[in-house]
Design a protein around this motif. Structure first.
Motif, PDB file in Angstrom:
ATOM      1  N   THR A  74       0.826  -1.219   0.000  1.00  8.80           N
ATOM      2  CA  THR A  74       0.000   0.000   0.000  1.00  8.80           C
ATOM      3  C   THR A  74       0.859   1.268   0.000  1.00  8.80           C
ATOM      4  N   ASN A  75       2.132   1.154   0.362  1.00  6.50           N
ATOM      5  CA  ASN A  75       2.990   2.357   0.400  1.00  6.50           C
ATOM      6  C   ASN A  75       3.883   2.479  -0.842  1.00  6.50           C
ATOM      7  N   THR A  76       3.508   1.824  -1.952  1.00  2.36           N
ATOM      8  CA  THR A  76       4.371   1.815  -3.140  1.00  2.36           C
ATOM      9  C   THR A  76       4.698   3.235  -3.644  1.00  2.36           C
ATOM     10  N   SER A  77       3.704   4.140  -3.651  1.00  4.96           N
ATOM     11  CA  SER A  77       3.972   5.505  -4.149  1.00  4.96           C
ATOM     12  C   SER A  77       5.070   6.172  -3.332  1.00  4.96           C
ATOM     13  N   GLU A  78       5.013   5.996  -2.015  1.00 11.81           N
ATOM     14  CA  GLU A  78       6.043   6.598  -1.153  1.00 11.81           C
ATOM     15  C   GLU A  78       7.410   5.978  -1.430  1.00 11.81           C
ATOM     16  N   LEU A  79       7.423   4.655  -1.620  1.00 12.34           N
ATOM     17  CA  LEU A  79       8.694   3.967  -1.886  1.00 12.34           C
ATOM     18  C   LEU A  79       9.294   4.468  -3.207  1.00 12.34           C
ATOM     19  N   VAL A  80       8.428   4.689  -4.203  1.00 12.11           N
ATOM     20  CA  VAL A  80       8.895   5.184  -5.505  1.00 12.11           C
ATOM     21  C   VAL A  80       9.553   6.552  -5.328  1.00 12.11           C
ATOM     22  N   GLN A  81       8.956   7.397  -4.502  1.00 12.09           N
ATOM     23  CA  GLN A  81       9.544   8.730  -4.276  1.00 12.09           C
ATOM     24  C   GLN A  81      10.938   8.617  -3.649  1.00 12.09           C
ATOM     25  N   VAL A  82      11.096   7.685  -2.718  1.00 10.03           N
ATOM     26  CA  VAL A  82      12.402   7.480  -2.078  1.00 10.03           C
ATOM     27  C   VAL A  82      13.425   7.011  -3.114  1.00 10.03           C
ATOM     28  N   ILE A  83      13.013   6.073  -3.959  1.00 11.36           N
ATOM     29  CA  ILE A  83      13.911   5.517  -4.979  1.00 11.36           C
ATOM     30  C   ILE A  83      14.390   6.626  -5.927  1.00 11.36           C
ATOM     31  N   ILE A  84      13.456   7.507  -6.307  1.00 13.55           N
ATOM     32  CA  ILE A  84      13.815   8.603  -7.215  1.00 13.55           C
ATOM     33  C   ILE A  84      14.739   9.600  -6.503  1.00 13.55           C
ATOM     34  N   ALA A  85      14.376   9.964  -5.278  1.00 15.75           N
ATOM     35  CA  ALA A  85      15.188  10.948  -4.537  1.00 15.75           C
ATOM     36  C   ALA A  85      16.606  10.422  -4.307  1.00 15.75           C
ATOM     37  N   GLU A  86      16.717   9.113  -4.082  1.00 17.66           N
ATOM     38  CA  GLU A  86      18.037   8.524  -3.804  1.00 17.66           C
ATOM     39  C   GLU A  86      18.777   8.115  -5.078  1.00 17.66           C
ATOM     40  N   GLN A  87      18.144   8.345  -6.231  1.00 16.79           N
ATOM     41  CA  GLN A  87      18.751   8.056  -7.542  1.00 16.79           C
ATOM     42  C   GLN A  87      19.230   6.610  -7.673  1.00 16.79           C
ATOM     43  N   VAL A  88      18.370   5.696  -7.259  1.00 15.47           N
ATOM     44  CA  VAL A  88      18.671   4.271  -7.456  1.00 15.47           C
ATOM     45  C   VAL A  88      18.537   3.994  -8.958  1.00 15.47           C
ATOM     46  N   PRO A  89      19.532   3.363  -9.590  1.00 11.64           N
ATOM     47  CA  PRO A  89      19.490   3.273 -11.055  1.00 11.64           C
ATOM     48  C   PRO A  89      18.545   2.229 -11.651  1.00 11.64           C
ATOM     49  N   VAL A  90      18.175   1.203 -10.856  1.00 12.03           N
ATOM     50  CA  VAL A  90      17.368   0.101 -11.412  1.00 12.03           C
ATOM     51  C   VAL A  90      16.279  -0.302 -10.410  1.00 12.03           C
ATOM     52  N   THR A  97       1.398  -4.926 -11.849  1.00  7.80           N
ATOM     53  CA  THR A  97       1.977  -4.207 -12.981  1.00  7.80           C
ATOM     54  C   THR A  97       2.588  -2.862 -12.544  1.00  7.80           C
ATOM     55  N   PRO A  98       3.761  -2.530 -13.080  1.00  2.00           N
ATOM     56  CA  PRO A  98       4.379  -1.244 -12.721  1.00  2.00           C
ATOM     57  C   PRO A  98       3.828  -0.069 -13.527  1.00  2.00           C
ATOM     58  N   LYS A  99       2.750  -0.324 -14.335  1.00  2.50           N
ATOM     59  CA  LYS A  99       2.247   0.687 -15.279  1.00  2.50           C
ATOM     60  C   LYS A  99       2.091   2.078 -14.645  1.00  2.50           C
ATOM     61  N   ALA A 100       1.464   2.135 -13.462  1.00  2.00           N
ATOM     62  CA  ALA A 100       1.171   3.441 -12.855  1.00  2.00           C
ATOM     63  C   ALA A 100       2.443   4.216 -12.506  1.00  2.00           C
ATOM     64  N   TYR A 101       3.525   3.515 -12.257  1.00  2.32           N
ATOM     65  CA  TYR A 101       4.753   4.185 -11.797  1.00  2.32           C
ATOM     66  C   TYR A 101       5.783   4.350 -12.907  1.00  2.32           C
ATOM     67  N   LEU A 102       5.541   3.695 -14.040  1.00  2.00           N
ATOM     68  CA  LEU A 102       6.555   3.650 -15.103  1.00  2.00           C
ATOM     69  C   LEU A 102       6.947   5.039 -15.630  1.00  2.00           C
ATOM     70  N   PRO A 103       5.976   5.919 -15.956  1.00  2.00           N
ATOM     71  CA  PRO A 103       6.373   7.229 -16.491  1.00  2.00           C
ATOM     72  C   PRO A 103       7.285   7.997 -15.525  1.00  2.00           C
ATOM     73  N   THR A 104       6.950   7.972 -14.236  1.00  2.00           N
ATOM     74  CA  THR A 104       7.751   8.703 -13.240  1.00  2.00           C
ATOM     75  C   THR A 104       9.144   8.099 -13.125  1.00  2.00           C
ATOM     76  N   LEU A 105       9.202   6.771 -13.068  1.00  2.00           N
ATOM     77  CA  LEU A 105      10.511   6.120 -12.923  1.00  2.00           C
ATOM     78  C   LEU A 105      11.369   6.357 -14.166  1.00  2.00           C
ATOM     79  N   LYS A 106      10.750   6.221 -15.339  1.00  2.00           N
ATOM     80  CA  LYS A 106      11.517   6.398 -16.590  1.00  2.00           C
ATOM     81  C   LYS A 106      11.977   7.853 -16.722  1.00  2.00           C
ATOM     82  N   ALA A 107      11.107   8.801 -16.326  1.00  2.00           N
ATOM     83  CA  ALA A 107      11.475  10.227 -16.419  1.00  2.00           C
ATOM     84  C   ALA A 107      12.689  10.510 -15.526  1.00  2.00           C
ATOM     85  N   ALA A 108      12.840   9.726 -14.464  1.00  2.00           N
ATOM     86  CA  ALA A 108      13.984   9.919 -13.561  1.00  2.00           C
ATOM     87  C   ALA A 108      15.209   9.139 -14.043  1.00  2.00           C
ATOM     88  N   GLY A 109      15.094   8.496 -15.204  1.00  2.00           N
ATOM     89  CA  GLY A 109      16.243   7.774 -15.774  1.00  2.00           C
ATOM     90  C   GLY A 109      16.469   6.406 -15.151  1.00  2.00           C
TER      91      GLY A 109
END
Ligand SMILES: Cc1cc2nc3c(=O)[nH]c(=O)nc-3n(C[C@H](O)[C@H](O)[C@H](O)COP(=O)(O)O)c2cc1C
Length: 314
Positions: A74-90, A97-109
Protein backbone atom coordinates in the motif's frame (compact mmCIF):
# COMPACT_ATOMS: atom_id res chain seq x y z
CA UNK A 1 29.87 -6.93 -22.64
CA UNK A 2 26.37 -8.32 -22.94
CA UNK A 3 23.01 -6.59 -23.44
CA UNK A 4 22.39 -6.84 -19.71
CA UNK A 5 25.80 -5.65 -18.50
CA UNK A 6 25.56 -2.67 -20.85
CA UNK A 7 21.99 -1.88 -19.79
CA UNK A 8 22.75 -2.06 -16.08
CA UNK A 9 26.37 -0.89 -15.99
CA UNK A 10 27.61 -4.06 -14.28
CA UNK A 11 30.45 -6.50 -14.99
CA UNK A 12 28.61 -9.85 -15.08
CA UNK A 13 25.00 -10.55 -16.21
CA UNK A 14 24.08 -11.95 -12.78
CA UNK A 15 21.29 -10.46 -10.68
CA UNK A 16 20.65 -11.34 -7.05
CA UNK A 17 16.91 -11.88 -6.77
CA UNK A 18 14.87 -9.74 -4.42
CA UNK A 19 14.14 -11.61 -1.19
CA UNK A 20 11.78 -10.05 1.28
CA UNK A 21 13.55 -9.59 4.68
CA UNK A 22 16.65 -11.42 3.32
CA UNK A 23 17.85 -9.11 0.52
CA UNK A 24 19.23 -6.33 2.70
CA UNK A 25 21.69 -3.56 1.86
CA UNK A 26 24.55 -5.70 3.12
CA UNK A 27 23.79 -8.59 0.76
CA UNK A 28 22.95 -6.35 -2.20
CA UNK A 29 26.18 -4.37 -1.82
CA UNK A 30 28.24 -7.57 -1.60
CA UNK A 31 26.71 -8.86 -4.85
CA UNK A 32 27.32 -5.53 -6.59
CA UNK A 33 30.91 -5.46 -5.33
CA UNK A 34 31.30 -8.93 -6.86
CA UNK A 35 30.33 -7.63 -10.29
CA UNK A 36 26.64 -8.62 -10.32
CA UNK A 37 23.56 -6.52 -9.58
CA UNK A 38 22.54 -6.59 -5.91
CA UNK A 39 18.89 -5.96 -5.15
CA UNK A 40 17.39 -4.55 -1.95
CA UNK A 41 13.92 -6.01 -1.31
CA UNK A 42 11.51 -3.23 -0.36
CA UNK A 43 8.71 -5.69 0.52
CA UNK A 44 7.58 -5.03 4.09
CA UNK A 45 9.69 -1.83 4.46
CA UNK A 46 8.41 1.67 5.26
CA UNK A 47 9.69 4.60 3.20
CA UNK A 48 12.17 5.60 5.92
CA UNK A 49 13.41 2.02 6.33
CA UNK A 50 13.97 1.78 2.58
CA UNK A 51 15.83 5.11 2.55
CA UNK A 52 18.11 3.82 5.34
CA UNK A 53 18.77 0.59 3.41
CA UNK A 54 19.61 2.48 0.20
CA UNK A 55 21.96 4.82 2.05
CA UNK A 56 23.66 1.87 3.74
CA UNK A 57 24.17 0.15 0.38
CA UNK A 58 25.67 3.35 -1.05
CA UNK A 59 28.20 3.35 1.79
CA UNK A 60 29.11 -0.27 1.10
CA UNK A 61 29.42 -0.15 -2.69
CA UNK A 62 30.12 2.34 -5.45
CA UNK A 63 28.61 -0.06 -8.02
CA UNK A 64 25.00 0.00 -9.26
CA UNK A 65 22.34 -1.82 -7.25
CA UNK A 66 18.56 -2.12 -7.56
CA UNK A 67 15.47 -1.95 -5.38
CA UNK A 68 12.63 -4.45 -5.79
CA UNK A 69 9.07 -3.21 -5.34
CA UNK A 70 6.30 -5.64 -4.43
CA UNK A 71 3.53 -3.66 -6.12
CA UNK A 72 0.64 -4.83 -3.95
CA UNK A 73 2.21 -2.92 -1.04
CA UNK A 74 0.00 0.00 0.00
CA UNK A 75 2.99 2.36 0.40
CA UNK A 76 4.37 1.82 -3.14
CA UNK A 77 3.97 5.50 -4.15
CA UNK A 78 6.04 6.60 -1.15
CA UNK A 79 8.69 3.97 -1.89
CA UNK A 80 8.89 5.18 -5.50
CA UNK A 81 9.54 8.73 -4.28
CA UNK A 82 12.40 7.48 -2.08
CA UNK A 83 13.91 5.52 -4.98
CA UNK A 84 13.82 8.60 -7.22
CA UNK A 85 15.19 10.95 -4.54
CA UNK A 86 18.04 8.52 -3.80
CA UNK A 87 18.75 8.06 -7.54
CA UNK A 88 18.67 4.27 -7.46
CA UNK A 89 19.49 3.27 -11.05
CA UNK A 90 17.37 0.10 -11.41
CA UNK A 91 13.99 -1.08 -10.09
CA UNK A 92 12.70 -4.64 -10.36
CA UNK A 93 9.02 -5.26 -9.68
CA UNK A 94 6.83 -8.14 -8.60
CA UNK A 95 3.22 -8.87 -7.63
CA UNK A 96 1.44 -6.60 -10.10
CA UNK A 97 1.98 -4.21 -12.98
CA UNK A 98 4.38 -1.24 -12.72
CA UNK A 99 2.25 0.69 -15.28
CA UNK A 100 1.17 3.44 -12.86
CA UNK A 101 4.75 4.18 -11.80
CA UNK A 102 6.55 3.65 -15.10
CA UNK A 103 6.37 7.23 -16.49
CA UNK A 104 7.75 8.70 -13.24
CA UNK A 105 10.51 6.12 -12.92
CA UNK A 106 11.52 6.40 -16.59
CA UNK A 107 11.47 10.23 -16.42
CA UNK A 108 13.98 9.92 -13.56
CA UNK A 109 16.24 7.77 -15.77
CA UNK A 110 15.58 4.59 -13.78
CA UNK A 111 15.62 1.21 -15.55
CA UNK A 112 12.48 -0.83 -14.82
CA UNK A 113 12.54 -4.63 -14.96
CA UNK A 114 9.40 -6.57 -13.94
CA UNK A 115 9.36 -10.22 -12.93
CA UNK A 116 6.96 -12.12 -15.21
CA UNK A 117 5.50 -15.64 -14.99
CA UNK A 118 4.13 -16.12 -18.53
CA UNK A 119 4.18 -14.92 -22.17
CA UNK A 120 1.00 -12.79 -21.93
CA UNK A 121 2.35 -10.71 -19.08
CA UNK A 122 5.82 -10.50 -20.67
CA UNK A 123 4.26 -9.07 -23.87
CA UNK A 124 2.18 -6.57 -21.88
CA UNK A 125 5.27 -5.41 -20.02
CA UNK A 126 7.30 -5.07 -23.22
CA UNK A 127 4.47 -3.00 -24.76
CA UNK A 128 4.52 -0.68 -21.73
CA UNK A 129 8.17 0.12 -22.44
CA UNK A 130 10.04 -1.66 -19.63
CA UNK A 131 13.79 -2.17 -20.17
CA UNK A 132 13.95 -5.97 -19.76
CA UNK A 133 11.95 -8.72 -18.07
CA UNK A 134 12.89 -11.35 -15.52
CA UNK A 135 11.13 -14.60 -16.46
CA UNK A 136 10.82 -16.75 -13.37
CA UNK A 137 9.98 -20.43 -13.52
CA UNK A 138 8.02 -22.24 -10.83
CA UNK A 139 11.15 -24.06 -9.62
CA UNK A 140 12.18 -20.84 -7.89
CA UNK A 141 11.90 -19.86 -4.23
CA UNK A 142 9.27 -17.39 -3.00
CA UNK A 143 6.16 -16.35 -4.98
CA UNK A 144 5.88 -18.26 -8.26
CA UNK A 145 3.75 -18.80 -11.36
CA UNK A 146 2.80 -22.10 -12.99
CA UNK A 147 5.34 -22.70 -15.76
CA UNK A 148 8.72 -24.34 -15.45
CA UNK A 149 11.82 -22.42 -16.48
CA UNK A 150 12.59 -24.86 -19.31
CA UNK A 151 9.38 -24.01 -21.17
CA UNK A 152 8.95 -20.42 -19.99
CA UNK A 153 12.29 -18.88 -21.02
CA UNK A 154 12.28 -19.80 -24.74
CA UNK A 155 8.61 -18.89 -25.22
CA UNK A 156 9.19 -15.46 -23.73
CA UNK A 157 12.45 -15.03 -25.66
CA UNK A 158 10.49 -15.67 -28.88
CA UNK A 159 7.67 -13.30 -27.89
CA UNK A 160 9.52 -10.09 -26.99
CA UNK A 161 12.34 -7.94 -28.38
CA UNK A 162 13.75 -6.65 -25.09
CA UNK A 163 16.37 -8.58 -23.05
CA UNK A 164 15.24 -11.57 -21.02
CA UNK A 165 16.76 -12.41 -17.64
CA UNK A 166 16.18 -16.03 -16.64
CA UNK A 167 15.25 -16.95 -13.05
CA UNK A 168 14.15 -20.10 -11.29
CA UNK A 169 16.46 -23.04 -10.75
CA UNK A 170 19.88 -21.55 -11.48
CA UNK A 171 22.70 -22.12 -9.00
CA UNK A 172 25.68 -23.19 -11.10
CA UNK A 173 27.40 -22.77 -14.46
CA UNK A 174 25.22 -25.43 -16.11
CA UNK A 175 22.13 -23.46 -15.17
CA UNK A 176 23.61 -20.27 -16.61
CA UNK A 177 24.47 -21.98 -19.92
CA UNK A 178 21.03 -23.58 -20.15
CA UNK A 179 19.45 -20.14 -19.67
CA UNK A 180 21.61 -18.67 -22.44
CA UNK A 181 20.69 -21.57 -24.73
CA UNK A 182 17.01 -20.90 -24.07
CA UNK A 183 17.22 -17.25 -25.05
CA UNK A 184 18.26 -15.37 -21.91
CA UNK A 185 20.77 -12.52 -21.84
CA UNK A 186 21.38 -12.84 -18.11
CA UNK A 187 20.34 -14.72 -14.99
CA UNK A 188 18.72 -13.98 -11.65
CA UNK A 189 19.36 -16.28 -8.69
CA UNK A 190 17.62 -16.22 -5.33
CA UNK A 191 18.12 -19.40 -3.31
CA UNK A 192 21.90 -19.56 -3.64
CA UNK A 193 22.22 -15.91 -2.54
CA UNK A 194 19.80 -16.46 0.36
CA UNK A 195 22.57 -18.34 2.16
CA UNK A 196 25.49 -16.18 1.03
CA UNK A 197 27.75 -15.22 3.92
CA UNK A 198 26.48 -11.62 3.81
CA UNK A 199 22.82 -12.70 4.02
CA UNK A 200 21.12 -12.01 7.37
CA UNK A 201 19.77 -15.58 7.74
CA UNK A 202 21.05 -17.70 10.61
CA UNK A 203 23.06 -20.92 10.60
CA UNK A 204 20.03 -23.20 10.94
CA UNK A 205 18.51 -21.64 7.78
CA UNK A 206 21.84 -22.03 5.94
CA UNK A 207 22.15 -25.66 7.01
CA UNK A 208 18.52 -26.38 6.04
CA UNK A 209 19.24 -25.21 2.48
CA UNK A 210 22.58 -27.03 2.30
CA UNK A 211 20.99 -30.31 3.52
CA UNK A 212 17.92 -29.95 1.29
CA UNK A 213 17.37 -32.62 -1.36
CA UNK A 214 15.70 -32.25 -4.74
CA UNK A 215 12.27 -32.93 -3.20
CA UNK A 216 12.69 -30.79 -0.08
CA UNK A 217 10.43 -27.91 -1.14
CA UNK A 218 6.68 -27.53 -1.24
CA UNK A 219 4.29 -25.01 -2.80
CA UNK A 220 1.82 -23.31 -0.47
CA UNK A 221 -1.03 -20.97 -1.41
CA UNK A 222 -1.73 -22.45 -4.87
CA UNK A 223 -5.45 -22.94 -4.09
CA UNK A 224 -5.87 -19.22 -3.35
CA UNK A 225 -3.92 -18.27 -6.52
CA UNK A 226 -0.95 -16.98 -4.55
CA UNK A 227 1.58 -19.78 -4.74
CA UNK A 228 4.99 -19.67 -3.11
CA UNK A 229 7.73 -22.23 -2.67
CA UNK A 230 9.50 -22.95 0.60
CA UNK A 231 11.35 -25.76 2.33
CA UNK A 232 8.89 -28.29 3.78
CA UNK A 233 8.57 -27.97 7.54
CA UNK A 234 5.97 -27.77 10.31
CA UNK A 235 5.07 -24.23 9.30
CA UNK A 236 4.40 -25.09 5.65
CA UNK A 237 2.09 -27.90 6.90
CA UNK A 238 0.24 -25.32 8.98
CA UNK A 239 0.00 -22.98 5.99
CA UNK A 240 -1.45 -25.83 3.92
CA UNK A 241 -4.00 -26.42 6.68
CA UNK A 242 -4.81 -22.67 6.70
CA UNK A 243 -5.42 -22.87 2.96
CA UNK A 244 -8.24 -25.34 3.58
CA UNK A 245 -9.83 -22.94 6.10
CA UNK A 246 -9.59 -19.58 4.33
CA UNK A 247 -9.58 -18.21 0.81
CA UNK A 248 -8.66 -14.75 2.09
CA UNK A 249 -5.31 -13.92 0.50
CA UNK A 250 -4.64 -11.15 3.02
CA UNK A 251 -5.06 -13.53 5.96
CA UNK A 252 -2.93 -16.17 4.25
CA UNK A 253 -0.17 -13.73 3.29
CA UNK A 254 -0.02 -12.29 6.79
CA UNK A 255 0.67 -15.78 8.15
CA UNK A 256 3.21 -16.42 5.38
CA UNK A 257 5.06 -13.14 5.90
CA UNK A 258 5.09 -13.56 9.66
CA UNK A 259 6.62 -16.99 9.17
CA UNK A 260 9.29 -15.58 6.86
CA UNK A 261 10.14 -12.81 9.30
CA UNK A 262 10.31 -15.30 12.19
CA UNK A 263 12.69 -17.54 10.25
CA UNK A 264 15.01 -14.62 9.39
CA UNK A 265 14.96 -12.89 12.76
CA UNK A 266 15.05 -15.92 15.10
CA UNK A 267 16.46 -18.66 12.83
CA UNK A 268 13.48 -20.84 13.85
CA UNK A 269 13.41 -23.32 10.99
CA UNK A 270 10.42 -25.23 12.41
CA UNK A 271 7.87 -22.46 12.94
CA UNK A 272 9.36 -20.11 10.37
CA UNK A 273 9.02 -20.08 6.57
CA UNK A 274 12.20 -20.69 4.57
CA UNK A 275 11.49 -19.56 1.01
CA UNK A 276 13.67 -21.73 -1.21
CA UNK A 277 13.75 -23.06 -4.74
CA UNK A 278 14.03 -26.68 -5.90
CA UNK A 279 17.64 -25.87 -6.74
CA UNK A 280 18.40 -26.04 -2.99
CA UNK A 281 19.21 -29.71 -3.70
CA UNK A 282 22.23 -28.55 -5.74
CA UNK A 283 23.61 -26.12 -3.16
CA UNK A 284 26.24 -27.54 -0.83
CA UNK A 285 27.98 -24.56 0.75
CA UNK A 286 27.46 -21.00 1.92
CA UNK A 287 29.92 -18.75 0.09
CA UNK A 288 30.61 -15.02 0.01
CA UNK A 289 28.24 -13.32 -2.45
CA UNK A 290 31.07 -12.14 -4.70
CA UNK A 291 32.40 -15.71 -4.93
CA UNK A 292 28.93 -16.93 -5.95
CA UNK A 293 28.78 -14.36 -8.78
CA UNK A 294 32.28 -15.10 -9.99
CA UNK A 295 31.87 -18.90 -9.78
CA UNK A 296 28.62 -18.79 -11.75
CA UNK A 297 30.48 -17.01 -14.55
CA UNK A 298 33.69 -19.06 -14.42
CA UNK A 299 31.78 -22.37 -14.26
CA UNK A 300 29.54 -21.30 -17.15
CA UNK A 301 32.65 -20.60 -19.21
CA UNK A 302 33.98 -24.09 -18.43
CA UNK A 303 30.65 -25.71 -19.26
CA UNK A 304 30.57 -23.88 -22.60
CA UNK A 305 34.06 -25.08 -23.44
CA UNK A 306 33.16 -28.67 -22.60
CA UNK A 307 29.99 -28.79 -24.68
CA UNK A 308 30.26 -31.02 -27.74
CA UNK A 309 30.96 -28.90 -30.81
CA UNK A 310 28.88 -31.13 -33.03
CA UNK A 311 25.82 -33.30 -32.51
CA UNK A 312 27.78 -36.26 -33.88
CA UNK A 313 29.89 -36.14 -30.70
CA UNK A 314 26.82 -36.81 -28.50
C1 LIG B 1 14.03 -16.22 0.53
C2 LIG B 1 13.41 -15.72 -0.75
C3 LIG B 1 12.59 -14.59 -0.73
C4 LIG B 1 12.08 -14.06 -1.93
N1 LIG B 1 11.37 -12.88 -1.91
C5 LIG B 1 11.08 -12.23 -3.10
C6 LIG B 1 10.58 -10.88 -3.09
O1 LIG B 1 10.42 -10.25 -2.05
N2 LIG B 1 10.31 -10.31 -4.31
C7 LIG B 1 10.52 -10.97 -5.50
O2 LIG B 1 10.26 -10.40 -6.59
N3 LIG B 1 11.00 -12.25 -5.52
C8 LIG B 1 11.31 -12.87 -4.35
N4 LIG B 1 11.90 -14.13 -4.38
C9 LIG B 1 12.26 -14.73 -5.69
C10 LIG B 1 13.73 -14.39 -6.06
O3 LIG B 1 13.90 -13.00 -6.26
C11 LIG B 1 14.21 -15.13 -7.32
O4 LIG B 1 13.52 -14.70 -8.48
C12 LIG B 1 14.06 -16.64 -7.21
O5 LIG B 1 14.54 -17.06 -5.94
C13 LIG B 1 14.85 -17.31 -8.33
O6 LIG B 1 14.78 -18.70 -8.26
P1 LIG B 1 15.83 -19.62 -7.42
O7 LIG B 1 15.37 -19.54 -6.01
O8 LIG B 1 15.64 -20.96 -8.01
O9 LIG B 1 17.20 -19.05 -7.63
C14 LIG B 1 12.36 -14.72 -3.17
C15 LIG B 1 13.14 -15.89 -3.17
C16 LIG B 1 13.67 -16.40 -1.99
C17 LIG B 1 14.54 -17.65 -2.03
Amino acid sequence: MTKITTLLGIKYPVIQGAMQTVATANLAAAVSNGGGLGVIAAGGLSASELRAQIRQAKQLTSHPFAVNLMLMATNTSELVQVIIAEQVPVVTTGAGTPKAYLPTLKAAGIKVIPVVPNVTIAKKMAALGVDAVIAEGMEGGGHIGELTSQVLWPQIADAIDIPLIAAGGIADGRGVVSALALGAAGVQCGTIFSIAQESPVGDRWRQAVIKATDTATVVVGRSIRDASRALKNQQTEQLQALETQTTDRIVFNQALNQGLKLAVTTDDVTNGVIFSGQVAGLINEALPAATIVQRLMADAQTVLQQLPTSLEAL
